[in-house]
Motif scaffolding. Structure first.
Motif, PDB file in Angstrom:
ATOM      1  N   GLU A 102       0.818  -1.217   0.000  1.00 51.01           N
ATOM      2  CA  GLU A 102       0.000   0.000   0.000  1.00 51.01           C
ATOM      3  C   GLU A 102       0.852   1.266   0.000  1.00 51.01           C
ATOM      4  O   GLU A 102       0.361   2.342  -0.350  1.00 51.01           O
ATOM      5  CB  GLU A 102      -0.928  -0.019   1.214  1.00 51.01           C
ATOM      6  CG  GLU A 102      -2.034  -1.062   1.103  1.00 51.01           C
ATOM      7  CD  GLU A 102      -2.728  -1.341   2.419  1.00 51.01           C
ATOM      8  OE1 GLU A 102      -2.361  -0.690   3.419  1.00 51.01           O
ATOM      9  OE2 GLU A 102      -3.623  -2.208   2.445  1.00 51.01           O
ATOM     10  N   SER A 103       2.125   1.135   0.377  1.00 49.99           N
ATOM     11  CA  SER A 103       3.013   2.292   0.334  1.00 49.99           C
ATOM     12  C   SER A 103       3.164   2.834  -1.080  1.00 49.99           C
ATOM     13  O   SER A 103       3.300   4.040  -1.287  1.00 49.99           O
ATOM     14  CB  SER A 103       4.397   1.923   0.876  1.00 49.99           C
ATOM     15  OG  SER A 103       4.328   1.554   2.217  1.00 49.99           O
ATOM     16  N   ASP A 104       3.177   1.923  -2.053  1.00 53.89           N
ATOM     17  CA  ASP A 104       3.301   2.322  -3.458  1.00 53.89           C
ATOM     18  C   ASP A 104       2.758   1.191  -4.320  1.00 53.89           C
ATOM     19  O   ASP A 104       3.515   0.414  -4.896  1.00 53.89           O
ATOM     20  CB  ASP A 104       4.767   2.615  -3.800  1.00 53.89           C
ATOM     21  CG  ASP A 104       4.945   3.201  -5.193  1.00 53.89           C
ATOM     22  OD1 ASP A 104       3.972   3.162  -5.978  1.00 53.89           O
ATOM     23  OD2 ASP A 104       6.058   3.672  -5.503  1.00 53.89           O
ATOM     24  N   GLU A 136       1.488   1.086  -7.218  1.00 53.34           N
ATOM     25  CA  GLU A 136       1.861   1.118  -8.632  1.00 53.34           C
ATOM     26  C   GLU A 136       3.210   0.456  -8.854  1.00 53.34           C
ATOM     27  O   GLU A 136       3.373  -0.388  -9.739  1.00 53.34           O
ATOM     28  CB  GLU A 136       1.883   2.561  -9.139  1.00 53.34           C
ATOM     29  CG  GLU A 136       0.510   3.180  -9.292  1.00 53.34           C
ATOM     30  CD  GLU A 136       0.587   4.608  -9.798  1.00 53.34           C
ATOM     31  OE1 GLU A 136      -0.483   5.181 -10.044  1.00 53.34           O
ATOM     32  OE2 GLU A 136       1.703   5.147  -9.952  1.00 53.34           O
ATOM     33  N   LYS A 190       4.503  11.254  -3.978  1.00 50.69           N
ATOM     34  CA  LYS A 190       4.050   9.860  -3.979  1.00 50.69           C
ATOM     35  C   LYS A 190       3.124   9.594  -2.803  1.00 50.69           C
ATOM     36  O   LYS A 190       2.063   8.969  -2.942  1.00 50.69           O
ATOM     37  CB  LYS A 190       5.251   8.915  -3.918  1.00 50.69           C
ATOM     38  CG  LYS A 190       5.811   8.550  -5.275  1.00 50.69           C
ATOM     39  CD  LYS A 190       6.585   7.262  -5.210  1.00 50.69           C
ATOM     40  CE  LYS A 190       6.907   6.772  -6.614  1.00 50.69           C
ATOM     41  NZ  LYS A 190       7.530   5.453  -6.617  1.00 50.69           N
ATOM     42  N   ARG A 205      -0.193  11.228  -3.378  1.00 52.09           N
ATOM     43  CA  ARG A 205      -0.953  10.608  -4.465  1.00 52.09           C
ATOM     44  C   ARG A 205      -1.699   9.370  -3.974  1.00 52.09           C
ATOM     45  O   ARG A 205      -2.787   9.063  -4.467  1.00 52.09           O
ATOM     46  CB  ARG A 205      -0.021  10.237  -5.617  1.00 52.09           C
ATOM     47  CG  ARG A 205      -0.778   9.774  -6.862  1.00 52.09           C
ATOM     48  CD  ARG A 205       0.072   9.787  -8.098  1.00 52.09           C
ATOM     49  NE  ARG A 205       0.861   8.592  -8.265  1.00 52.09           N
ATOM     50  CZ  ARG A 205       2.174   8.533  -8.197  1.00 52.09           C
ATOM     51  NH1 ARG A 205       2.868   9.630  -7.949  1.00 52.09           N
ATOM     52  NH2 ARG A 205       2.828   7.398  -8.378  1.00 52.09           N
ATOM     53  N   PHE A 206      -1.114   8.671  -3.020  1.00 53.33           N
ATOM     54  CA  PHE A 206      -1.759   7.469  -2.504  1.00 53.33           C
ATOM     55  C   PHE A 206      -2.557   7.737  -1.229  1.00 53.33           C
ATOM     56  O   PHE A 206      -2.963   6.813  -0.520  1.00 53.33           O
ATOM     57  CB  PHE A 206      -0.735   6.369  -2.282  1.00 53.33           C
ATOM     58  CG  PHE A 206      -0.049   5.938  -3.548  1.00 53.33           C
ATOM     59  CD1 PHE A 206      -0.790   5.490  -4.641  1.00 53.33           C
ATOM     60  CD2 PHE A 206       1.330   6.005  -3.680  1.00 53.33           C
ATOM     61  CE1 PHE A 206      -0.171   5.111  -5.820  1.00 53.33           C
ATOM     62  CE2 PHE A 206       1.957   5.621  -4.857  1.00 53.33           C
ATOM     63  CZ  PHE A 206       1.204   5.177  -5.932  1.00 53.33           C
TER      64      PHE A 206
END
Length: 505
Positions: A291-293, A295, A436, A439-440
């Motif tokens: 969930e940290s990134d 993508e 980042k 964005r999340f």
């Protein structure tokens, strides 16, 4: 025609010996090899019968004799060599089959220093190098894997000059490896770990990879026998063949995840961490890291520091991944992961520190590996960090150590919220990390920021204050430290200096 056979690893050598005997070669041998060949029904001439000199000092001296080395090194195309050989009664030796004392194997047995020295071969390398030097006339075989095809080609009369060159090059490579192994092993044993003006590091090839970083580049996986652990020692349990880039990323994730004691998960993409978290279980750590990134996690490398259970495997199955690494897997978890045909499943056993080597044009750069976390933890701001902030700062600083410079890590609650790497400006790395995280949808109020090198200006502090970051950890040491500290105090941000920089280019 004469063939000298003197081997430590005797199994299978009779195949080549019988081929030589059938072709009319006189077999010359000594000690245990002579006894082994005789027991196989072969007629053997002892080395002592040729040298007229007994072997001495428990076999330390037996083939180091002019009759032996002269027979190997004489050139049959040089008239003077032929005349001297006739004058001194030296007969040519045409084939030399030798392998070496098992110094490498004995390193792991904990032998005393004097015992270990007995497994340094002297006569063997001398025979191999002499034979390889005179490969036009002398056929040298130093690897048991070559007995079969050499025997067949001898029977067929099809040994070519290319074969001779191949065997000679293999021989020189073996003695170079053997000597470099001894040199580096003794430097550790004697606690003289500096670098001499001329030295070598032993490596052996584990095989050619499909290609390098890009399809037009050839690549190999090499192993250092003096490192007992690491990605080259890991076991591929399932999946496609590991690529060059897979190994780089897997090693990076293995090193970072091994820094944590509690259940941890590291997701790496292009040799940079993109999500790192600790949790109460591997599954919780994985979800927090992903969930940290989310993508960047797609197509990534995922590493755990604890056994992967069924719950974690079910979560991993839902995401496209290149590689999963862990020290162990529950049986049912492994069954679930193996349903993904191409997923590479790796079991690792830890890693060891050695030299860090980087290629530059014309040579290499060599340094000790970065094994220090920090020299100090000095609170330099007016506000002291809370226990939670300090825990998150230490977590983030560990992650920062394994991200490409300039590197900035934002973390909260035992997981990364944003990672900025590889920018030429540190403040740009911070901007990337903040963007980042935002964005999340992460709330940065109460988050911490780690920088692997000092903050050269207070601009990073101002950015942190804007988004609610409450604590910063960095090495310190800038000429503008006072400016940075003042900015932190103005915004009520806790600031900790570590005294240790972690550049990673």
């Amino acid at each position: 025609m004469k063939a000298l056979i003197s081997v430590y690893y005797k199994e299978g050598v009779e195949e080549l010996a019988f081929a030589l005997k059938e072709l009319g070669y006189q077999l010359v041998s000594s000690g245990g090899t002579a006894e082994y060949l005789k027991n196989k029904g072969l007629e053997v001439v002892e080395v002592e019968d040729i040298t007229k000199f007994p072997q001495m000092f428990d076999g330390r001296v037996k083939t180091l004799h002019p009759v032996i080395h002269g027979g190997i090194l004489m050139r049959d195309w040089v008239e003077k060599d032929l005349e001297e050989a006739k004058r001194f009664g030296i007969e040519p030796i045409d084939v030399v089959v030798v392998n070496l004392y098992p110094f490498e194997e004995k390193l792991s047995e904990g032998l005393e220093e004097k015992e270990l020295m007995e497994f340094i071969d002297i006569g063997g390398p001398a025979l191999i190098r002499a034979s390889a030097k005179n490969f036009y006339r002398v056929l040298v075989v130093c690897d048991p894997e070559d007995y079969g095809w050499v025997a067949q080609k001898l029977r067929e009369g099809s040994i070519s000059l290319k074969d001779r060159k191949y065997l000679a090059l293999k021989a020189f490579s073996m003695t170079a490896y053997y000597d470099s192994l001894i040199s580096r092993a003794l430097s550790d044993l004697f606690e003289m770990n500096g670098v001499f003006p001329k030295f070598a590091i032993p490596v052996k090839s584990l095989g050619e990879l499909r290609y390098g970083e890009n399809p037009h580049q050839r690549a190999w996986l090499l192993e250092n026998p003096l490192e007992s652990l690491g990605i080259t020692k890991a076991e591929v349990l399932h999946g496609k063949e590991m690529s060059f880039n897979n190994y780089l990323d897997a090693d990076s994730s293995l090193r970072l995840v091994s820094q944590f004691q509690e259940p941890a998960c590291v997701i790496v993409k292009h040799n940079n961490p993109c999500g790192v978290a600790i949790g109460r279980s591997p599954s919780e750590a994985f979800l927090k890291a992903k969930e940290s990134d989310p993508e960047s996690a797609f197509g990534g490398i995922v590493a755990f520091n604890q056994s992967v259970d069924l719950e974690t495997a079910e979560l991993l199955k839902e995401l496209f991944l290149e590689v999963v690494l862990a020290p162990d897997y529950e049986e049912r978890a492994l069954e679930v992961l193996k349903t993904k045909k191409n997923l590479r499943i790796i079991q690792f056993f830890g890693f060891s520190h050695y030299w860090d080597i980087k290629k530059v044009s014309g040579g290499y750069l060599l340094q000790e590996e970065d094994t220090l976390d920090y020299q100090k933890l000095e609170v330099v701001s007016q506000r002291k960090p809370t226990i939670e902030e300090m825990e998150d700062m230490l977590f983030a600083f560990k992650v920062c150590k394994y991200a490409k410079s300039n590197a900035v890590v934002i973390a909260k609650g035992g997981r990364t919220l944003g990672i900025g790497t590889g920018n030429t400006s540190r403040v740009d790395s911070l901007r990337c990390a903040i963007q980042k995280a935002q964005r999340f949808g992460f709330d940065l109020n109460g988050a911490v920021m780690a920088s692997e090198a000092f903050l050269p200006f207070s601009d990073s502090v101002e950015l942190c204050a804007e988004v609610g970051i409450s604590a910063i950890i960095q090495p310190g040491g800038s000429i503008r430290d006072k400016e940075v500290i003042s900015a932190c105090d103005r915004h009520g941000i806790a600031l900790v200096f570590t005294g240790t920089r972690h550049f990673r280019h």
